[in-house]
Design a protein around this motif. Structure first.
Motif, PDB file in Angstrom:
ATOM      1  N   PHE A 212      -5.863  -1.128  -5.968  1.00 18.75           N
ATOM      2  CA  PHE A 212      -6.265  -0.778  -4.609  1.00 18.75           C
ATOM      3  C   PHE A 212      -7.669  -1.293  -4.276  1.00 18.75           C
ATOM      4  O   PHE A 212      -7.946  -1.614  -3.110  1.00 18.75           O
ATOM      5  CB  PHE A 212      -6.154   0.728  -4.394  1.00 18.75           C
ATOM      6  CG  PHE A 212      -4.737   1.198  -4.221  1.00 18.75           C
ATOM      7  CD1 PHE A 212      -4.066   0.987  -3.032  1.00 18.75           C
ATOM      8  CD2 PHE A 212      -4.057   1.821  -5.257  1.00 18.75           C
ATOM      9  CE1 PHE A 212      -2.752   1.398  -2.851  1.00 18.75           C
ATOM     10  CE2 PHE A 212      -2.738   2.237  -5.105  1.00 18.75           C
ATOM     11  CZ  PHE A 212      -2.084   2.018  -3.903  1.00 18.75           C
TER      12      PHE A 212
ATOM     13  N   VAL B  15       0.824  -1.219   0.000  1.00 26.03           N
ATOM     14  CA  VAL B  15       0.000   0.000   0.000  1.00 26.03           C
ATOM     15  C   VAL B  15       0.853   1.262   0.000  1.00 26.03           C
ATOM     16  O   VAL B  15       0.336   2.371   0.097  1.00 26.03           O
ATOM     17  CB  VAL B  15      -0.971   0.018   1.200  1.00 26.03           C
ATOM     18  CG1 VAL B  15      -1.967  -1.126   1.084  1.00 26.03           C
ATOM     19  CG2 VAL B  15      -0.232  -0.039   2.526  1.00 26.03           C
TER      20      VAL B  15
ATOM     21  N   GLU C 238      -8.334  -1.078  -0.230  1.00 29.46           N
ATOM     22  CA  GLU C 238      -7.707   0.124   0.320  1.00 29.46           C
ATOM     23  C   GLU C 238      -8.001   1.330  -0.568  1.00 29.46           C
ATOM     24  O   GLU C 238      -8.239   1.190  -1.776  1.00 29.46           O
ATOM     25  CB  GLU C 238      -6.191  -0.067   0.407  1.00 29.46           C
ATOM     26  CG  GLU C 238      -5.735  -1.197   1.317  1.00 29.46           C
ATOM     27  CD  GLU C 238      -5.801  -0.818   2.787  1.00 29.46           C
ATOM     28  OE1 GLU C 238      -5.976   0.384   3.089  1.00 29.46           O
ATOM     29  OE2 GLU C 238      -5.672  -1.726   3.630  1.00 29.46           O
TER      30      GLU C 238
ATOM     31  N   ILE D 125      -6.870   4.784  -2.547  1.00 27.71           N
ATOM     32  CA  ILE D 125      -5.660   5.190  -3.261  1.00 27.71           C
ATOM     33  C   ILE D 125      -4.972   6.284  -2.445  1.00 27.71           C
ATOM     34  O   ILE D 125      -5.584   7.319  -2.162  1.00 27.71           O
ATOM     35  CB  ILE D 125      -5.997   5.694  -4.673  1.00 27.71           C
ATOM     36  CG1 ILE D 125      -6.636   4.571  -5.490  1.00 27.71           C
ATOM     37  CG2 ILE D 125      -4.738   6.218  -5.375  1.00 27.71           C
ATOM     38  CD1 ILE D 125      -7.076   4.993  -6.883  1.00 27.71           C
TER      39      ILE D 125
ATOM     40  N   TRP E 237      -4.175   1.298 -11.214  1.00 27.50           N
ATOM     41  CA  TRP E 237      -4.119   1.588  -9.788  1.00 27.50           C
ATOM     42  C   TRP E 237      -5.495   1.489  -9.146  1.00 27.50           C
ATOM     43  O   TRP E 237      -5.615   1.071  -7.983  1.00 27.50           O
ATOM     44  CB  TRP E 237      -3.521   2.966  -9.529  1.00 27.50           C
ATOM     45  CG  TRP E 237      -2.051   3.080  -9.759  1.00 27.50           C
ATOM     46  CD1 TRP E 237      -1.393   3.993 -10.540  1.00 27.50           C
ATOM     47  CD2 TRP E 237      -1.025   2.247  -9.185  1.00 27.50           C
ATOM     48  NE1 TRP E 237      -0.041   3.775 -10.498  1.00 27.50           N
ATOM     49  CE2 TRP E 237       0.221   2.719  -9.678  1.00 27.50           C
ATOM     50  CE3 TRP E 237      -1.042   1.157  -8.318  1.00 27.50           C
ATOM     51  CZ2 TRP E 237       1.429   2.125  -9.319  1.00 27.50           C
ATOM     52  CZ3 TRP E 237       0.169   0.567  -7.961  1.00 27.50           C
ATOM     53  CH2 TRP E 237       1.385   1.045  -8.456  1.00 27.50           C
TER      54      TRP E 237
END
Length: 213
Positions: A181, A130, A186, A188, A177
């Protein structure tokens, strides 16, 4: 006067002939290696947001370390922080950016040597999927940042900057991306502090040279 001038010319000529590190055999502990790896859309996204040394693209970096008179690479990859042989590391396929050496300027050599020693502490640490600079996990350029910072008594050598995951042309997040994520569950981490290989390669602390493999 003419003898003094001749002496100066000789000194300049000698300095210009000083051997520059250009091959794997010239490497030493504390050197940073930058690579333009072919990792698909991820590398495209990384390369597009930060220009590296001399306009080249770099998506990976690692540090040269020494143990028992043998040199090898310590790098942070998806499997975590690990030791890698020169044969394996330099056998990776690279793009147009190729592979280059970043060596700290002579006045900072002791910091680089200490950084190489500190890198051993990170072996076995998990990969920082992350890209959080504050957890106990590490991505490739974060490993370089931390080892050099520790070697410099807690003061930054390479600097953090707000990271972006947006395409500079569209101002929208790169789809790769978004998917990445989302799969992790999660958000960004746009504008969170971090750094990448291209940014490190342009550091004023380094002298950069292409490597012949």
């Amino acid at each position: 006067m003419k003898y003094l001038l001749h002496f100066v010319i000789v000194l300049v000529a000698f300095a210009s002939c000083k051997k520059q590190p250009t091959t794997i055999n010239d490497l030493e502990a504390g050197d940073i290696i930058f690579q333009d790896l072919d990792c698909g859309d991820f590398c495209v996204a990384i390369n597009k947001v930060t220009e590296g040394w001399n306009g080249r693209d770099f998506s990976h970096c690692a540090i040269v370390a020494e143990e028992n008179d043998s040199l090898f690479i310590i790098e942070a990859v998806s499997a975590g922080v690990k030791k890698t042989s020169f044969k394996e590391f330099f056998g990776k396929h690279t793009g147009n950016g190729g592979t280059v050496l970043g060596r700290v300027k002579p006045e900072y050599k002791s910091i680089a040597q200490q950084a190489a020693k500190h890198a051993f502490k990170y072996l076995g640490k998990s990969y920082d999927e992350v890209f959080d600079i504050n957890n106990d996990k590490y991505y490739c350029s974060e490993l370089i940042y931390e080892t050099f910072k520790e070697a410099n008594e807690g003061k930054e050598v390479f600097h953090l900057f707000p990271m972006t995951y947006k395409d500079p042309d569209t101002k929208e997040y790169f789809p790769i991306w978004v998917d990445y994520f989302n799969n992790l569950g999660e958000h960004i981490p746009e504008d969170e502090p971090g750094l990448n290989p291209g940014g490190i390669s342009r550091s004023s602390y380094l002298e950069v040279t292409p490597l012949k493999l």
